[in-house]
Design a protein around this motif. Structure first.
Motif, short mmCIF file in Angstrom:
data_model
loop_
_atom_site.label_atom_id
_atom_site.label_comp_id
_atom_site.label_asym_id
_atom_site.label_seq_id
_atom_site.Cartn_x
_atom_site.Cartn_y
_atom_site.Cartn_z
N THR A 167 -8.77 2.68 -7.13
CA THR A 167 -7.82 2.40 -6.06
C THR A 167 -7.86 0.93 -5.69
O THR A 167 -8.70 0.17 -6.18
CB THR A 167 -8.11 3.27 -4.83
OG1 THR A 167 -7.09 3.07 -3.85
CG2 THR A 167 -9.46 2.94 -4.22
N SER A 168 -6.96 0.53 -4.82
CA SER A 168 -6.88 -0.87 -4.41
C SER A 168 -7.76 -1.12 -3.20
O SER A 168 -7.94 -0.24 -2.35
CB SER A 168 -5.43 -1.25 -4.06
OG SER A 168 -4.58 -1.07 -5.17
N CYS A 169 -8.31 -2.30 -3.12
CA CYS A 169 -9.11 -2.67 -1.96
C CYS A 169 -8.19 -3.14 -0.84
O CYS A 169 -7.01 -3.44 -1.05
CB CYS A 169 -10.12 -3.75 -2.31
SG CYS A 169 -9.38 -5.36 -2.65
N CYS A 170 -8.74 -3.20 0.37
CA CYS A 170 -7.93 -3.59 1.52
C CYS A 170 -7.43 -5.02 1.40
O CYS A 170 -6.36 -5.36 1.90
CB CYS A 170 -8.71 -3.40 2.80
SG CYS A 170 -10.33 -4.23 2.82
N GLY A 171 -8.21 -5.87 0.72
CA GLY A 171 -7.78 -7.25 0.54
C GLY A 171 -6.49 -7.35 -0.25
O GLY A 171 -5.68 -8.25 -0.04
#
Length: 333
Positions: A167-171
């Motif tokens: 998944t994608s990180c919050c950054g």
């Protein structure tokens, strides 16, 4: 991952809450159709006795519904370590297409649940069940369907979680120019957003004090409260989080839930939620101020709700201002 204790707790609680709301909605529909306080029929007596049970069931169910929002956020934050690329709840919610819809549905249902509890509280104090059809109509038409949809979407979210998902990180999700909602919020200019935040706070304070002192302006305060709720949530992403993290490019509204930052996010979101519900409650009661049995009850309740909303928003603003003043980060010269 469905066997995770927190996930099981959320799924079971959602099923129980949905079951309680379905039961209440069934009798609520009968009340809407057949309620007649001037009738001495056996059906009317049954409905009057039943409404006490239903109100009690709904009261407990909706309190748990409100608490489930914060438990859901906590669970999403806890699960981030299970996914490659996730650093906080932002990554967990992005693990499949049902995470963020569940999150936003929970926000909506919890706000509406809070408003229903306000209406129910006032109705219980009237001697002639003045809002009984209003509150059950609200339950049957709006609240119950949304809670059922949320329960289904939440199940699909947890069912679709797999540890091998990248998944994608919050950054990445909250980076400027990303083309996502989070990226658009992060891209809002900090200086105008600060002015907008404090201007909306001032508007809410003035209109709230007017309600408390003059017993007037409930609609204005409710609208100002809703505006402040929206602007405050947007400001968290736009500039407040930057001061909490002391980083000029980290806009994530979920990392502030972690112990590294004192879990201050729960205070932010809790105060924002209480302020939003109380402010909406003031407006929701306005159409019924002239009802004979509520002519004294509603103004007093609105004053208390206004004070609660103002205290909650001030708490949010004070914590945000603390970080703006004492954080070593300076966005402006």
């Amino acid at each position: 991952m469905m066997q995770h204790p927190a996930i099981l707790a959320l799924l079971i609680s959602s099923l129980l809450i949905s079951g309680m709301l379905l039961y209440a909605a069934w009798y609520g529909a009968r009340i809407i159709r057949s309620w007649n306080l001037h009738s001495g029929s056996e059906l009317q007596l049954q409905l009057e006795r039943r409404t006490y049970l239903i109100s009690s069931i709904l009261g407990y169910a909706l309190v748990f519904q409100v608490l489930s929002l914060f438990f859901f956020i906590f669970t999403a934050d806890t699960l981030h370590s299970q996914f490659t690329g996730a650093m906080c709840a932002a990554g967990s919610l992005n693990a499949n297409g049902y995470g963020y819809p569940t999150f936003f549905l929970k926000i909506a249902t919890c706000l509406l649940a809070g408003v229903w509890l306000v209406i129910n509280h006032v109705d219980a104090r009237g001697y002639d069940y003045p809002l009984i059809k209003v509150k059950y109509g609200f339950l049957v038409i709006i609240l119950m369907p949304l809670v059922l949809i949320e329960t289904i979407v939440q199940f699909r979210y947890f069912q679709g979680l797999h540890a091998d998902v990248i998944t994608s990180c919050c950054g990445s999700l909250f980076s400027v120019g990303k083309g996502t909602i989070g990226g658009d919020l992060a891209g809002l200019p900090a200086a105008p957003m600060e002015w907008a935040f404090y201007a909306c706070l001032a508007l809410a304070l003035v209109s709230g004090l007017f309600v408390c002192l003059k017993d007037r302006g409930g609609y204005v305060f409710s609208a100002a409260s809703a505006l402040l709720f929206t602007v405050s949530a947007t400001s968290l992403v736009s500039f407040i989080c930057l001061y909490v993290y002391e980083l000029p490019s980290h806009h994530c509204p979920f990392c502030i839930l972690q112990q590294e930052y004192g879990s201050v996010g729960y205070v932010f979101y809790g105060s924002l939620f209480v302020g939003g519900v109380a402010g909406m409650g003031v407006g929701a009661l306005m159409p019924f101020r002239n009802h004979a049995s509520l002519s004294r009850i509603i103004p007093a309740t609105q004053r208390r709700l206004s004070v609660l909303a103002l205290v909650s928003y001030l708490l949010f603003a004070l914590i945000a201002s603390y970080y703006l003043v004492f954080s070593p980060l300076r966005l402006f010269p």
